[in-house]
Design a protein around this motif. Structure first.
Motif, PDB file in Angstrom:
ATOM      1  N   ILE A   1       0.838  -1.199   0.000  1.00 52.86           N
ATOM      2  CA  ILE A   1       0.000   0.000   0.000  1.00 52.86           C
ATOM      3  C   ILE A   1       0.869   1.244   0.000  1.00 52.86           C
ATOM      4  CG2 ILE A   1      -1.718   1.318   1.316  1.00 52.86           C
ATOM      5  CD1 ILE A   1      -2.680  -1.400   2.467  1.00 52.86           C
ATOM      6  N   ALA A   2       1.905   1.255   0.850  1.00 52.21           N
ATOM      7  CA  ALA A   2       2.770   2.432   0.960  1.00 52.21           C
ATOM      8  C   ALA A   2       3.481   2.727  -0.352  1.00 52.21           C
ATOM      9  CB  ALA A   2       3.789   2.223   2.087  1.00 52.21           C
TER      10      ALA A   2
ATOM     11  N   VAL B   1     -19.855  -4.878   9.312  1.00 50.69           N
ATOM     12  CA  VAL B   1     -19.643  -3.468   8.963  1.00 50.69           C
ATOM     13  C   VAL B   1     -19.672  -3.303   7.441  1.00 50.69           C
ATOM     14  CG1 VAL B   1     -17.950  -1.590   8.960  1.00 50.69           C
ATOM     15  CG2 VAL B   1     -18.376  -2.885  11.056  1.00 50.69           C
ATOM     16  N   ALA B   2     -18.978  -4.175   6.740  1.00 53.52           N
ATOM     17  CA  ALA B   2     -18.932  -4.089   5.274  1.00 53.52           C
ATOM     18  C   ALA B   2     -20.314  -4.263   4.670  1.00 53.52           C
ATOM     19  CB  ALA B   2     -17.976  -5.141   4.727  1.00 53.52           C
ATOM     20  N   ASP B   3     -21.081  -5.200   5.209  1.00 54.22           N
ATOM     21  CA  ASP B   3     -22.424  -5.462   4.693  1.00 54.22           C
ATOM     22  C   ASP B   3     -23.355  -4.283   4.954  1.00 54.22           C
ATOM     23  OD1 ASP B   3     -24.480  -7.245   3.575  1.00 54.22           O
ATOM     24  OD2 ASP B   3     -25.294  -7.224   5.599  1.00 54.22           O
ATOM     25  N   THR B   4     -23.268  -3.692   6.151  1.00 48.87           N
ATOM     26  CA  THR B   4     -24.156  -2.585   6.518  1.00 48.87           C
ATOM     27  C   THR B   4     -23.906  -1.362   5.650  1.00 48.87           C
ATOM     28  OG1 THR B   4     -24.266  -3.364   8.806  1.00 48.87           O
ATOM     29  CG2 THR B   4     -24.863  -1.052   8.398  1.00 48.87           C
ATOM     30  N   PHE B   5     -22.638  -1.077   5.364  1.00 47.14           N
ATOM     31  CA  PHE B   5     -22.299   0.156   4.657  1.00 47.14           C
ATOM     32  C   PHE B   5     -21.917  -0.055   3.191  1.00 47.14           C
ATOM     33  CE2 PHE B   5     -20.888   1.158   9.155  1.00 47.14           C
ATOM     34  CZ  PHE B   5     -22.055   1.840   9.476  1.00 47.14           C
ATOM     35  N   GLY B   6     -22.011  -1.272   2.718  1.00 49.83           N
ATOM     36  CA  GLY B   6     -21.688  -1.525   1.312  1.00 49.83           C
ATOM     37  C   GLY B   6     -20.220  -1.344   1.005  1.00 49.83           C
ATOM     38  N   LEU B   7     -19.345  -1.876   1.874  1.00 52.97           N
ATOM     39  CA  LEU B   7     -17.908  -1.647   1.730  1.00 52.97           C
ATOM     40  C   LEU B   7     -17.118  -2.954   1.631  1.00 52.97           C
ATOM     41  CD1 LEU B   7     -17.605   1.214   4.397  1.00 52.97           C
ATOM     42  CD2 LEU B   7     -17.501   1.476   1.902  1.00 52.97           C
ATOM     43  N   HIS B   8     -17.723  -3.975   1.054  1.00 49.58           N
ATOM     44  CA  HIS B   8     -17.068  -5.286   0.979  1.00 49.58           C
ATOM     45  C   HIS B   8     -15.744  -5.241   0.238  1.00 49.58           C
ATOM     46  CE1 HIS B   8     -19.984  -7.927   2.841  1.00 49.58           C
ATOM     47  NE2 HIS B   8     -20.962  -7.271   2.231  1.00 49.58           N
ATOM     48  N   GLN B   9     -15.632  -4.418  -0.777  1.00 50.50           N
ATOM     49  CA  GLN B   9     -14.421  -4.435  -1.598  1.00 50.50           C
ATOM     50  C   GLN B   9     -13.188  -3.947  -0.847  1.00 50.50           C
ATOM     51  OE1 GLN B   9     -16.260  -1.310  -4.237  1.00 50.50           O
ATOM     52  NE2 GLN B   9     -14.116  -0.759  -4.576  1.00 50.50           N
ATOM     53  N   TYR B  10     -13.393  -3.328   0.322  1.00 48.53           N
ATOM     54  CA  TYR B  10     -12.257  -2.795   1.085  1.00 48.53           C
ATOM     55  C   TYR B  10     -11.841  -3.731   2.219  1.00 48.53           C
ATOM     56  CZ  TYR B  10     -13.823   1.164  -1.604  1.00 48.53           C
ATOM     57  OH  TYR B  10     -14.216   1.965  -2.645  1.00 48.53           O
ATOM     58  N   VAL B  11     -12.439  -4.939   2.243  1.00 49.95           N
ATOM     59  CA  VAL B  11     -12.072  -5.968   3.210  1.00 49.95           C
ATOM     60  C   VAL B  11     -11.335  -7.071   2.469  1.00 49.95           C
ATOM     61  CG1 VAL B  11     -12.916  -7.613   4.921  1.00 49.95           C
ATOM     62  CG2 VAL B  11     -14.106  -5.439   4.613  1.00 49.95           C
ATOM     63  N   VAL B  12     -10.121  -7.386   2.952  1.00 47.85           N
ATOM     64  CA  VAL B  12      -9.296  -8.356   2.239  1.00 47.85           C
ATOM     65  C   VAL B  12      -8.913  -9.513   3.156  1.00 47.85           C
ATOM     66  CG1 VAL B  12      -8.393  -6.571   0.715  1.00 47.85           C
ATOM     67  CG2 VAL B  12      -7.124  -7.186   2.789  1.00 47.85           C
ATOM     68  N   GLU B  13      -8.520 -10.627   2.531  1.00 43.41           N
ATOM     69  CA  GLU B  13      -8.100 -11.814   3.269  1.00 43.41           C
ATOM     70  C   GLU B  13      -6.590 -11.873   3.449  1.00 43.41           C
ATOM     71  OE1 GLU B  13     -10.152 -14.081   4.494  1.00 43.41           O
ATOM     72  OE2 GLU B  13     -12.014 -13.366   3.608  1.00 43.41           O
ATOM     73  N   SER B  14      -5.863 -11.292   2.470  1.00 46.82           N
ATOM     74  CA  SER B  14      -4.397 -11.416   2.495  1.00 46.82           C
ATOM     75  C   SER B  14      -3.770 -10.301   1.671  1.00 46.82           C
ATOM     76  CB  SER B  14      -3.973 -12.772   1.930  1.00 46.82           C
ATOM     77  OG  SER B  14      -4.308 -12.839   0.546  1.00 46.82           O
ATOM     78  N   SER B  15      -2.448 -10.211   1.714  1.00 44.52           N
ATOM     79  CA  SER B  15      -1.726  -9.205   0.933  1.00 44.52           C
ATOM     80  C   SER B  15      -1.893  -9.467  -0.563  1.00 44.52           C
ATOM     81  CB  SER B  15      -0.248  -9.213   1.304  1.00 44.52           C
ATOM     82  OG  SER B  15       0.325 -10.491   1.046  1.00 44.52           O
ATOM     83  N   ALA B  16      -2.039 -10.740  -0.923  1.00 46.03           N
ATOM     84  CA  ALA B  16      -2.216 -11.083  -2.339  1.00 46.03           C
ATOM     85  C   ALA B  16      -3.473 -10.431  -2.893  1.00 46.03           C
ATOM     86  CB  ALA B  16      -2.291 -12.608  -2.492  1.00 46.03           C
ATOM     87  N   HIS B  17      -4.504 -10.324  -2.081  1.00 46.75           N
ATOM     88  CA  HIS B  17      -5.753  -9.685  -2.503  1.00 46.75           C
ATOM     89  C   HIS B  17      -5.511  -8.214  -2.826  1.00 46.75           C
ATOM     90  CE1 HIS B  17     -10.351  -9.154  -1.599  1.00 46.75           C
ATOM     91  NE2 HIS B  17      -9.996  -8.680  -2.776  1.00 46.75           N
ATOM     92  N   ILE B  18      -4.608  -7.588  -2.100  1.00 41.47           N
ATOM     93  CA  ILE B  18      -4.320  -6.160  -2.322  1.00 41.47           C
ATOM     94  C   ILE B  18      -3.553  -5.964  -3.622  1.00 41.47           C
ATOM     95  CG2 ILE B  18      -3.026  -4.185  -1.435  1.00 41.47           C
ATOM     96  CD1 ILE B  18      -3.628  -5.204   1.379  1.00 41.47           C
ATOM     97  N   THR B  19      -2.553  -6.784  -3.833  1.00 42.09           N
ATOM     98  CA  THR B  19      -1.711  -6.603  -5.029  1.00 42.09           C
ATOM     99  C   THR B  19      -2.405  -7.049  -6.313  1.00 42.09           C
ATOM    100  OG1 THR B  19      -0.706  -8.769  -4.599  1.00 42.09           O
ATOM    101  CG2 THR B  19       0.426  -6.818  -3.715  1.00 42.09           C
ATOM    102  N   SER B  20      -3.418  -7.910  -6.193  1.00 45.20           N
ATOM    103  CA  SER B  20      -4.067  -8.433  -7.399  1.00 45.20           C
ATOM    104  C   SER B  20      -5.400  -7.768  -7.722  1.00 45.20           C
ATOM    105  CB  SER B  20      -4.313  -9.943  -7.239  1.00 45.20           C
ATOM    106  OG  SER B  20      -5.224 -10.190  -6.176  1.00 45.20           O
ATOM    107  N   ASN B  21      -5.889  -6.935  -6.806  1.00 44.60           N
ATOM    108  CA  ASN B  21      -7.231  -6.366  -7.003  1.00 44.60           C
ATOM    109  C   ASN B  21      -7.188  -4.848  -6.815  1.00 44.60           C
ATOM    110  OD1 ASN B  21      -9.910  -5.706  -7.113  1.00 44.60           O
ATOM    111  ND2 ASN B  21     -10.563  -7.121  -5.498  1.00 44.60           N
ATOM    112  N   GLY B  22      -7.203  -4.142  -7.911  1.00 45.43           N
ATOM    113  CA  GLY B  22      -7.143  -2.676  -7.860  1.00 45.43           C
ATOM    114  C   GLY B  22      -8.369  -2.031  -7.262  1.00 45.43           C
ATOM    115  N   ASN B  23      -9.467  -2.787  -7.193  1.00 46.18           N
ATOM    116  CA  ASN B  23     -10.703  -2.211  -6.652  1.00 46.18           C
ATOM    117  C   ASN B  23     -10.588  -1.781  -5.193  1.00 46.18           C
ATOM    118  OD1 ASN B  23     -12.129  -2.463  -9.037  1.00 46.18           O
ATOM    119  ND2 ASN B  23     -12.899  -4.520  -8.544  1.00 46.18           N
TER     120      ASN B  23
END
Length: 827
Positions: A578-579, A660-682
């Motif tokens: 991220i940095a 929290v993600a379900d209530t506010f519609g923020l699922h795309q900002y919850v990740v399982e691992s670092s691989a999810h961050i590097t592979s998903n620009g969303n």
């Protein structure tokens, strides 16, 4: 031009200068909900601005230099009729003899109000004597003062300093024939509170006289004495008077009195009068218990008047003002408004003066809150800060209740930081052992289990069923607000589930923080629950800003904040990714309790030393991007509209992140691992906080309505069960064992550290007495349990039939064993 409505109520003194000055009678002095007069501007106002030009709040007056001080007496006859030394009478008579007029405060005929009035002969002075201890209506006396002065008559005006200031500004300048006397005022009390007090104190009977300084029964003091028309006399000494408690503690005073600019040695009147309290410390001859006045000569006019009455004094001795001000606090600074002042007035109409005063003095509470508020965890601390703010806005006074461990040991040392933070904002309860927590029923009207993870089965081993409000009386209201299991299941065994279910059936209303908690409550406990979002979302961002903005630390202009509770190498990879993408410097904030162990397992970026709760908010508020494995880190990132990524923390429970993600519609900002961050620009897509805020507001209104309904609804009937009785018996038995160990260890240490045999024996006796007293209280509790079990029909149940006799037998054995050990150690 503006008018007097620009002055905030919290600043207005109610002096009435604006009312007297208005040329169009466009201002009326009206009582507000608290029972204090304020100027109200009507549609006759022409915006001439004259009212603003005579307001002491807008145009503060200068003060005289520090004056000489005197201990004084008038004659014994005058003093008997006066509050203290009778100086007002001597000053007033001097003006009357010169064909002048004297203005002072008097009671109305029914003693329901106090107002300023005029006397032009000695016979009219009597109503002005004595302290009234309630704010007087100034009415139109300033206008009359001006007329008397125009006629060439000398005028003596007495009142509180703010009233003197109002008069000076109304007249426009000092007048050679005007003499002013201000009182060392402790604060102006509410007329509404006064009337409520009188009605309750007298039982509604007709009043012949009210005297807060009656010397007939109590000599020179501040008692409360009310003479009734039927011949009865109601009286209370100064320390027994509930009126005095409200007055002296700043509960019933006008709001501005807590910041009074006149509570100082430099005065604004020509002469100042007060009681010369504790004058015997200067010279015992100056206190014959008939009353001694403190007289301050502040101006040359005051000196001239003082010289004229000096010869009529029985005592007139100059004293050290520095010495006497030690015993008269209002000569140093104002008495601050009590922190529960508003709570008193919120309750006054509904329950009357005396009951409201318990709340106003911080001795009784609308809601006792149980939960992890004391936990060494930023999220928990701020959760209960938010919950306290919610309830305070609902005009509820809250008490945060400490939770003891079953084994009697303390919590981790870092919890002191959370406690100290919340102590600034709310009342904190006493630390009781688990078997003594029932005492809170005497202080709290209702109870609430708060949010955060409170219903995890693992906590039952540590705190018993405290988080299920096991100590709360059956007839008390019990509410669960946004409570959490932490995970999507309850891992307790069958007995724990059954016992928890029985306790939860006592609740009047249950809500859970995670949506999954609704199903857990139904499947495990057979109770209905509603979903309410985390309390932290109920506070406005400004509430948190007030905390965060107290912090002054230097940070990089742009930084990625990593708030990490459970470090892993994968989370480090995520932070670096991220940095690098956002070109940000990395700052790392670790958990309060986890800091020492977590620091060893994190090697990326700059790790901040243990931060305070204030700094926690500050770093989130000012970061450019937030990465966290914390539920509350996520929540505050949303509150502060930060771009964030949350990594699911399985250790602490997945469901909180999903809810929290379900209530506010923020699922795309919850990740399982670092691989999810590097592979998903969303995950870097800008968050639509307009949409999120709309959902928060909607959910907030749902939650507030739910909470109001929970308080408004009748309390549901509740009963004991075999499970709840057994759980309480187990809890109390554990407490007995803890008591034994603590008493024995403490006694053993006392004996070890002393060489004086007599003192040893005294300590042994005291320990035995202390232990015996507790044993008697346990025997009483056992009898209560026995009766409770009989009423519940559970005494003959298989798991209870031997418990009471068994526990009695155990107590007896413990008693004999401990006494023997204590005595043996003494030998």
């Amino acid at each position: 031009m503006s008018n007097i409505s620009i002055v905030a109520q919290k600043d207005c003194t109610g002096c009435g200068a604006c009312f007297n000055k208005c040329p169009k009678e466009a201002i009326t002095m009206e009582y507000n909900d608290e029972g204090f007069q304020f100027p109200i501007v009507n549609d006759r106002c022409i915006d001439c601005g004259l009212c603003v030009q005579v307001c002491p709040v807008i145009l503060p007056l200068s003060h005289h230099p520090v004056p000489p001080a005197y201990a004084t007496w008038a004659s014994d006859e005058i003093r008997l009729q006066s509050s203290s030394g009778g100086m007002f009478t001597l000053l007033a008579q001097e003006i009357i003899e010169k064909k002048g007029a004297v203005c002072g405060a008097r009671y109305s005929e029914d003693y329901q109000t106090v107002y300023h009035d005029w006397a032009t002969c000695s016979e009219q002075l009597a109503p002005f004597r004595g302290s009234k201890y309630v704010q007087s209506e100034i009415r139109s006396v300033y206008k009359q003062a001006k007329e008397f002065l125009k006629e060439g008559k000398p005028v003596l005006f007495t009142g509180c300093p703010c009233q003197i200031a109002g008069l000076y500004l109304y007249l426009g300048n000092d007048h050679p024939l005007l003499y002013t006397v201000d009182l060392v005022c402790h604060g102006s009390n509410s007329v509404k509170a006064y009337r409520s007090f009188l009605a309750e104190y007298t039982g509604g009977k007709e009043i012949a006289k009210v005297d807060f300084r009656d010397k007939k029964y109590f000599t020179w003091s501040t008692p409360t004495v009310v003479y009734l028309k039927n011949g009865e006399v109601k009286k209370a000494a100064w320390d027994q008077s509930m009126w005095n408690h409200g007055f002296l503690e700043g509960v019933i005073c006008r709001e501005n009195c807590g910041a009074c600019p006149y509570a100082r040695t430099e005065r604004i009147a020509d002469i100042t009068l007060a009681d010369c309290w504790q004058v015997h410390r200067i010279d015992p001859k100056y206190d014959d218990r008939k009353g001694t006045s403190l007289l301050l000569v502040n101006s040359q006019k005051g000196q001239n008047l003082f010289e004229k009455i000096k010869s009529k004094m029985k005592l007139c001795e100059e004293i050290s003002l520095d010495n006497i001000r030690k015993y008269n606090g209002q000569l140093n600074s104002p008495t601050p408004s009590h922190r529960s002042r508003s709570v008193f007035f919120d309750h006054l109409d509904r329950i009357g003066y005396h009951k409201s005063l318990w709340y106003g003095r911080g001795m009784r509470f609308d809601v006792g809150i149980v939960g992890w508020w004391f936990s060494s965890n930023y999220g928990s601390t701020l959760t209960y800060y938010a919950l306290g703010k919610i309830l305070s806005a609902m005009k509820k006074q809250i008490l945060l209740i400490p939770v003891p461990k079953l084994d009697g040991t303390g919590w981790d040392s870092d919890s002191v930081h959370s406690i100290n933070f919340l102590k600034k904002h709310f009342y904190i309860g006493k630390n009781y052992q688990c078997d003594m927590m029932y005492k809170y029923n005497g202080y709290c009207d209702s109870f609430m289990i708060g949010s955060d993870q409170v219903w995890a089965a693992s906590y039952i081993q540590a705190v018993g069923y405290t988080f299920f409000l096991d100590f709360v009386d059956l007839q008390k209201k019990k509410i669960a607000f946004s409570a959490s299991m932490g995970k999507d299941s309850f891992s307790g065994d069958g007995n724990q589930k059954a016992t928890a279910s029985d306790y939860l059936r006592r609740f009047d209303a249950i809500s859970v923080r995670e949506k999954s908690g609704i199903a857990v409550c139904k499947s495990n406990f057979d109770v209905e629950a509603d979903h309410i979002i985390d309390p932290v979302f109920f506070c406005d961002r400004q509430d948190y800003d007030q905390i965060a903005d107290t912090v002054t630390v230097k940070t990089p202009k742009k930084y990625l904040l990593c708030y990490i509770l459970d470090p892993t190498s994968d989370k480090e990879k995520a932070a670096v990714a991220i940095a690098q993408r956002e070109k940000l410097e990395i700052l790392v904030m670790l958990g309060m309790r986890e800091y020492d162990s977590a620091k060893k397992n994190w090697s990326v970026g700059t790790v901040l030393h243990k931060v305070s709760s204030e700094e926690f908010l500050y770093y989130i508020k000012n970061c450019s991007f937030l990465f966290t494995d914390s539920h509350h880190g996520t929540c505050f990132g949303i509150i502060y509209h930060r771009q964030y990524i949350a990594m699911v923390n399985e250790t602490r429970g997945r469901t909180r992140f999903e809810s929290v993600a379900d209530t506010f519609g923020l699922h795309q900002y919850v990740v399982e691992s670092s691989a999810h961050i590097t592979s998903n620009g969303n995950v870097f897509s800008p968050i639509n906080y307009v949409q999120v805020d709309a959902i928060i507001e909607q959910q907030k209104q749902i939650g507030l309505a739910w909470l109001q309904d929970a308080f408004d609804a009748p309390t549901l009937p509740a009963t004991e069960t075999v499970n709840t009785i057994a759980a309480r018996e187990h809890r109390d038995y554990r407490a007995v064992k803890n008591l034994i160990g603590n008493l024995y260890d403490r006694n053993k240490e006392q004996i070890k550290n002393t060489e004086d045999l007599q003192r040893n024996n005294q300590k042994i006796d005291l320990s035995i007495q202390e232990f015996g007293s507790r044993m008697l209280s346990y025997e009483k509790r056992l009898s209560q349990m026995e009766q409770s079990m009989k009423r519940a029909g559970t005494l003959k149940k298989k798991n209870s039939i031997q418990f009471i006799p068994g526990l009695r037998s155990t107590l007896k054995r413990i008693w004999l064993k401990v006494v023997h050990k204590i005595k043996q150690q003494g030998e």
